[in-house]
Design a protein around this motif. Structure first.
Motif, PDB file in Angstrom:
ATOM      1  N   PHE B 306       1.397  -1.095  -0.222  1.00  0.00           N
ATOM      2  CA  PHE B 306       0.058  -0.140  -0.043  1.00  0.00           C
ATOM      3  C   PHE B 306       0.750   1.294   0.042  1.00  0.00           C
ATOM      4  O   PHE B 306       1.034   1.954  -1.026  1.00  0.00           O
ATOM      5  N   VAL B 307       1.644   1.211   1.067  1.00  0.00           N
ATOM      6  CA  VAL B 307       2.360   2.622   0.998  1.00  0.00           C
ATOM      7  C   VAL B 307       3.661   2.643  -0.626  1.00  0.00           C
ATOM      8  O   VAL B 307       3.149   3.645  -0.627  1.00  0.00           O
ATOM      9  N   GLY B 308       3.939   1.782  -1.316  1.00  0.00           N
ATOM     10  CA  GLY B 308       4.994   1.419  -2.054  1.00  0.00           C
ATOM     11  C   GLY B 308       3.609   2.084  -3.345  1.00  0.00           C
ATOM     12  O   GLY B 308       4.101   3.520  -4.406  1.00  0.00           O
ATOM     13  N   LEU B 309       2.892   2.011  -3.229  1.00  0.00           N
ATOM     14  CA  LEU B 309       1.339   2.381  -4.233  1.00  0.00           C
ATOM     15  C   LEU B 309       1.445   3.561  -4.188  1.00  0.00           C
ATOM     16  O   LEU B 309       0.949   4.353  -4.774  1.00  0.00           O
ATOM     17  N   VAL B 310       1.081   4.187  -2.868  1.00  0.00           N
ATOM     18  CA  VAL B 310       0.945   5.571  -2.969  1.00  0.00           C
ATOM     19  C   VAL B 310       2.176   6.022  -3.380  1.00  0.00           C
ATOM     20  O   VAL B 310       1.910   7.175  -4.085  1.00  0.00           O
ATOM     21  N   ILE B 311       3.530   6.070  -2.930  1.00  0.00           N
ATOM     22  CA  ILE B 311       4.312   6.584  -3.237  1.00  0.00           C
ATOM     23  C   ILE B 311       4.376   6.959  -5.146  1.00  0.00           C
ATOM     24  O   ILE B 311       4.749   7.714  -5.663  1.00  0.00           O
ATOM     25  N   ILE B 312       3.698   5.700  -5.185  1.00  0.00           N
ATOM     26  CA  ILE B 312       4.326   5.339  -7.114  1.00  0.00           C
ATOM     27  C   ILE B 312       3.151   6.438  -7.052  1.00  0.00           C
ATOM     28  O   ILE B 312       3.164   7.040  -8.372  1.00  0.00           O
ATOM     29  N   LEU B 313       1.402   6.043  -7.455  1.00  0.00           N
ATOM     30  CA  LEU B 313       0.895   7.012  -7.956  1.00  0.00           C
ATOM     31  C   LEU B 313       1.651   8.724  -7.317  1.00  0.00           C
ATOM     32  O   LEU B 313       1.222   8.904  -8.291  1.00  0.00           O
ATOM     33  N   GLY B 314       1.467   8.756  -6.385  1.00  0.00           N
ATOM     34  CA  GLY B 314       1.389  10.249  -5.511  1.00  0.00           C
ATOM     35  C   GLY B 314       2.417  10.603  -6.608  1.00  0.00           C
ATOM     36  O   GLY B 314       2.722  12.061  -7.312  1.00  0.00           O
ATOM     37  N   ILE B 315       3.775  10.367  -6.545  1.00  0.00           N
ATOM     38  CA  ILE B 315       4.627  10.889  -7.639  1.00  0.00           C
ATOM     39  C   ILE B 315       4.329  10.919  -9.073  1.00  0.00           C
ATOM     40  O   ILE B 315       4.618  12.178  -9.833  1.00  0.00           O
ATOM     41  N   SER B 316       3.545  10.532  -9.340  1.00  0.00           N
ATOM     42  CA  SER B 316       3.448   9.732 -11.064  1.00  0.00           C
ATOM     43  C   SER B 316       2.439  11.208 -11.232  1.00  0.00           C
ATOM     44  O   SER B 316       2.855  12.139 -12.615  1.00  0.00           O
ATOM     45  N   ILE B 317       1.327  11.084 -10.948  1.00  0.00           N
ATOM     46  CA  ILE B 317       0.472  12.279 -10.581  1.00  0.00           C
ATOM     47  C   ILE B 317       1.320  13.694 -10.545  1.00  0.00           C
ATOM     48  O   ILE B 317       1.297  14.471 -11.481  1.00  0.00           O
ATOM     49  N   THR B 318       1.937  14.122  -9.565  1.00  0.00           N
ATOM     50  CA  THR B 318       2.586  15.746  -9.482  1.00  0.00           C
ATOM     51  C   THR B 318       3.409  15.241 -11.506  1.00  0.00           C
ATOM     52  O   THR B 318       3.678  16.346 -11.402  1.00  0.00           O
ATOM     53  N   SER B 319       4.127  14.418 -11.525  1.00  0.00           N
ATOM     54  CA  SER B 319       5.309  14.390 -12.076  1.00  0.00           C
ATOM     55  C   SER B 319       4.680  14.455 -13.137  1.00  0.00           C
ATOM     56  O   SER B 319       4.631  15.499 -14.065  1.00  0.00           O
ATOM     57  N   TYR B 320       3.613  14.195 -13.587  1.00  0.00           N
ATOM     58  CA  TYR B 320       2.398  14.460 -15.237  1.00  0.00           C
ATOM     59  C   TYR B 320       1.732  15.743 -14.837  1.00  0.00           C
ATOM     60  O   TYR B 320       2.335  16.607 -16.112  1.00  0.00           O
ATOM     61  N   ARG B 321       1.601  16.860 -13.549  1.00  0.00           N
ATOM     62  CA  ARG B 321       0.652  17.503 -13.645  1.00  0.00           C
ATOM     63  C   ARG B 321       2.220  18.325 -14.424  1.00  0.00           C
ATOM     64  O   ARG B 321       2.011  19.444 -15.533  1.00  0.00           O
ATOM     65  N   ASN B 322       2.902  18.523 -14.220  1.00  0.00           N
ATOM     66  CA  ASN B 322       4.163  19.160 -13.665  1.00  0.00           C
ATOM     67  C   ASN B 322       4.853  18.862 -14.975  1.00  0.00           C
ATOM     68  O   ASN B 322       5.177  20.066 -16.006  1.00  0.00           O
ATOM     69  N   LEU B 323       4.440  17.880 -15.715  1.00  0.00           N
ATOM     70  CA  LEU B 323       4.811  17.788 -17.955  1.00  0.00           C
ATOM     71  C   LEU B 323       3.855  18.791 -18.350  1.00  0.00           C
ATOM     72  O   LEU B 323       4.615  19.234 -18.707  1.00  0.00           O
ATOM     73  N   VAL B 324       3.090  18.936 -17.980  1.00  0.00           N
ATOM     74  CA  VAL B 324       1.279  18.860 -19.039  1.00  0.00           C
ATOM     75  C   VAL B 324       1.602  21.289 -18.814  1.00  0.00           C
ATOM     76  O   VAL B 324       1.969  21.846 -19.803  1.00  0.00           O
ATOM     77  N   ALA B 325       1.705  21.066 -17.503  1.00  0.00           N
ATOM     78  CA  ALA B 325       1.927  22.442 -17.011  1.00  0.00           C
ATOM     79  C   ALA B 325       3.196  23.089 -18.135  1.00  0.00           C
ATOM     80  O   ALA B 325       3.037  24.537 -18.442  1.00  0.00           O
ATOM     81  N   ALA B 326       3.948  22.538 -17.667  1.00  0.00           N
ATOM     82  CA  ALA B 326       5.588  22.537 -18.857  1.00  0.00           C
ATOM     83  C   ALA B 326       4.789  22.709 -19.868  1.00  0.00           C
ATOM     84  O   ALA B 326       5.510  23.632 -20.944  1.00  0.00           O
ATOM     85  N   ASP B 327       4.513  21.746 -20.645  1.00  0.00           N
ATOM     86  CA  ASP B 327       3.990  21.749 -22.284  1.00  0.00           C
ATOM     87  C   ASP B 327       3.004  23.482 -22.502  1.00  0.00           C
ATOM     88  O   ASP B 327       3.210  24.086 -23.731  1.00  0.00           O
ATOM     89  N   LYS B 328       2.403  23.255 -21.959  1.00  0.00           N
ATOM     90  CA  LYS B 328       1.316  24.322 -21.683  1.00  0.00           C
ATOM     91  C   LYS B 328       1.731  25.795 -21.750  1.00  0.00           C
ATOM     92  O   LYS B 328       1.883  26.416 -23.055  1.00  0.00           O
TER      93      LYS B 328
END
Lengths: 350, 343
Positions: B306-328
């Motif tokens: 559960f902890v591993g999943l939270v870390i992976i999901l958390g960092i993936s979502i944050t990174s994805y949002r950063n990528l989208v923001a950078a694209d924009k």
């Protein structure tokens, strides 16, 4: 081989042996061997000791190669132990299930292939996180290590898997010519393949370039995504091989085997001359530092007063010392270059 | 007002906490009882303390995974030394001693990270190994069941006591909770009311820019790692008091849960973004779920997954949002360039 090729090979090997850090590591290794031999000649210089060393060495040596590849690319892989354990666990389960219905050799071969596939997929997963999603490699692999270990725990319900078909462990611990364990042969073949790949192939060149300057690599037409994904995938595959060797050595699989190896592999790679910032490092240095760690680990075993816990202390201290030493060397180099630049500028104005 | 709220990670984490709490309540019928709430608050004290210092370090773009080892080492040494002189004095000296030892451990981290400019994760991986080796190898630490009397008194001191009307079982809000609240207030004050705190955000955003803007980057980074050591020392004592023993290894591994909580709360992985409230909510969510696993009948070995999943999901979502923001940002830039050319 044409004349020109031979020249290149000679040139390369000359450069390699002139490398100061290579010789420094070689001297440390020889010194350690001499110290332990003098301390306990019969114990250290025995075939039994060398065999027990060579059973253990490929386990963390292969994982260290995985860390090396990702660190040259400017990242790190903290999930090697997690990937090795998960591969071993799934492989063991497949082996046990198949052994009920098909013949033992078939079960073993299929299980080994499944194990390798699991490691490769885990590595590719890390690669995607690092390259496509742009997650810093440290955090991506710190998290995925937890995830892989967690999957292993859930599959095994928190305990271990044992009672494997007898054939697996006997094959995995087989001695070639009654002397050398088969895992060492595998280790040597993989070392040679990696040396070739790093020094002689396009992928090797690209790996160093991506690690030393990500942006420059991108603008010179390198597909950074592919290079990073491939480095992590290879790390996963290497970890899976290490996991399968551990499975044979312990004749069981458990989610928390080899937890001390994470720290040890990073120590090996940094000691071997790979910069944590990426772009540098030769496989020769890594091989030597793998040997140094194995020799000192076995040597420390001879001192009964030194408990296993001391090893953590020693490895941690050595890591910090090596990091400090590298910092000092870079600092001195920079100072020397700055000084040389200054004198050159002064002579010019005169 | 509402529009701003909906944009915040904290809002979603709080929402998830509420939903999960309701789910657990429906399944087990025991969640919203005072005893259960107190038990969860009780369980949040130790992770909460660790979260405060870890959040500040991650905010500055750094990392520290050595704090459980520091907590274990300092609490062991403090109790061992004080036991050997049959210490019967007040709690203050115990806390001060552990805090000073923790500060020393933090100073070692700070030297390698801030002065030598080495990667924080690798450094703290190394120091963690050293601290553990000192504890288990050099000191040959075993579990200590005899604590100085002040620690027993501290553990029994209760801010608030609730008694279950049916079973008669009592739950306490321990005095350690006061220390947690005090550290949170201190950290809040530093982060949001001082120039120093702006500096923590600034070096997390961009170290070089922060230096050029006049922040004393070296001092800030030294402070953060020493502060983490001090908090670890205090937390070690709080935990040992609450457990009525010093255990050399049972804190190891908690660092991943703490980091997961901080990430879950919306802190950016490369620093510069996030709020203390978010980090604490993230920690609370994880503690709540861990504590309720038994209530829901989920076996404990799911926890790591559960902890591993939270870390992976958390960092993936944050990174994805950063990528989208950078694209924009890039399309916007290109567009304005085009307009300039057209003019």
């Amino acid at each position: 081989m044409s004349n020109k090729d031979t020249n290149i090979v000679q040139e390369e090997s000359r450069k390699f042996f002139k490398d100061a850090s290579f010789w420094r590591l070689a001297i440390i290794l020889v010194a350690l061997i001499i110290i332990f031999t003098v301390y306990n000649p019969e114990g250290f210089m025995s075939i039994a000791n060398f065999q027990s060393m060579s059973y253990q060495l490929p386990e963390f040596g292969l994982m260290a190669y995985g860390v090396m590849l990702t660190m040259i690319a400017g990242g790190i892989d903290l999930a090697v132990v997690g990937m090795a354990n998960l591969s071993a666990i799934i492989s063991a389960i497949v082996m046990l299930r198949l052994a009920e219905s098909v013949s033992e050799p078939v079960a073993i071969i299929v299980a080994v292939l499944v194990g390798l596939l699991v490691g490769t997929l885990c590595g590719a997963f890390n690669g995607l996180l690092v390259s496509r999603l742009n997650v810093p490699a440290m955090l991506a692999t710190l998290g995925s290590h937890q995830l892989f270990t967690g999957i292993g725990l859930v599959i095994t319900q928190g305990s271990g898997i044992s009672r494997l078909p007898a054939g697996y462990s006997t094959t995995g611990r087989m001695l070639i010519l009654d002397l050398i364990p088969i895992s060492v042969i595998i280790f040597i073949i993989i070392t040679a393949a990696l040396a070739f790949q790093l020094n002689k192939t396009k992928f090797g060149q690209e790996l160093y370039l991506v690690g030393s300057n990500y942006e420059a690599a991108k603008f010179s037409g390198i597909n950074n995504y592919n290079v990073l994904t491939r480095a992590h995938t290879m790390s996963g595959l290497l970890s899976a091989v290490a996991g399968l060797i551990m499975l044979a050595n312990y004749n069981s699989a458990k989610p928390d085997y080899g937890t001390a190896y994470t720290m040890q592999t990073i120590l090996i790679v940094v000691l071997g001359g790979v910069s944590p910032a990426g772009g540098f490092g030769k496989i020769g240095g890594i091989v030597l530092s793998i040997l140094i760690l194995q020799v000192s680990s076995s040597g420390l075993n001879m001192f009964s007063s030194i408990s296993n816990f001391y090893r953590q202390l020693i490895w941690g201290l050595v890591l910090l010392l090596v990091l400090g030493f590298n910092f000092l060397r870079n600092y001195m180099n920079e100072k020397r270059i700055a000084k040389a630049g200054k004198t050159a500028a002064e002579t010019e104005t005169e | 007002m509402l529009k701003n709220l909906v944009k915040k990670t904290e809002f979603y984490v709080a929402l998830v906490i509420l939903v999960i709490a309701l789910l657990i309540h429906v399944r087990s019928g025991a969640f919203f009882q005072t005893n259960n709430i107190l038990d969860i608050l009780n369980a949040s004290v130790v992770p909460g303390l660790f979260t405060v210092s870890t959040f500040m370090i991650i905010l500055s773009g750094g990392m520290d995974i050595s704090f459980p080892a520091i907590a274990a080492l300092t609490s062991y040494v403090t109790v061992d030394v004080l036991n050997s002189i049959n210490y019967e004095g007040s709690m203050v000296l115990i806390f001060v001693m552990a805090a000073v030892l923790g500060a020393l451990c933090g100073l070692v981290n700070a030297f390698f990270i801030a002065s030598l400019n080495l990667p924080p994760l690798i450094v703290t991986l190394g120091t963690q190994s050293v601290y553990r080796g000192l504890l288990q190898g050099a000191l040959n630490a075993q579990q200590i069941n005899m604590l100085p009397p002040a620690m027993g008194k501290f553990a029994r001191a209760s801010v608030y006591t609730a008694e279950d009307p049916v079973t008669g079982a009592t739950s306490h809000l321990p005095a350690g909770f006061i220390i947690f609240v005090a550290v949170v207030i201190l950290a809040y004050f530093i982060l949001y009311r001082t120039m120093f705190g702006r500096g923590v955000y600034a070096i997390g955003g961009d170290l070089v820019s922060a230096e050029r803007a006049g922040f004393n980057v070296l001092a800030i980074r030294y402070f953060l790692y020493i502060f983490s050591g001090i908090v670890a020392g205090i937390t070690g004592i709080v935990r040992s008091s609450m457990n009525q023993m010093v255990h050399p290894t049972n804190l190891f591994g908690i660092e991943m849960t703490i980091i997961a909580g901080v990430i879950l709360g919306g802190a950016s992985l490369v620093g510069g973004k996030g709020s203390l409230l978010g980090a604490l909510l993230g920690m609370f969510l994880l503690t709540m779920v861990q504590n309720s696993m038994l209530l829901l009948g989920i076996p404990g070995y799911w926890q790591t997954f559960f902890v591993g999943l939270v870390i992976i999901l958390g960092i993936s979502i944050t990174s994805y949002r950063n990528l989208v923001a950078a694209d924009k940002a890039k399309t916007l830039r290109d567009k304005s360039k085009e307009e300039l050319v057209n003019e």
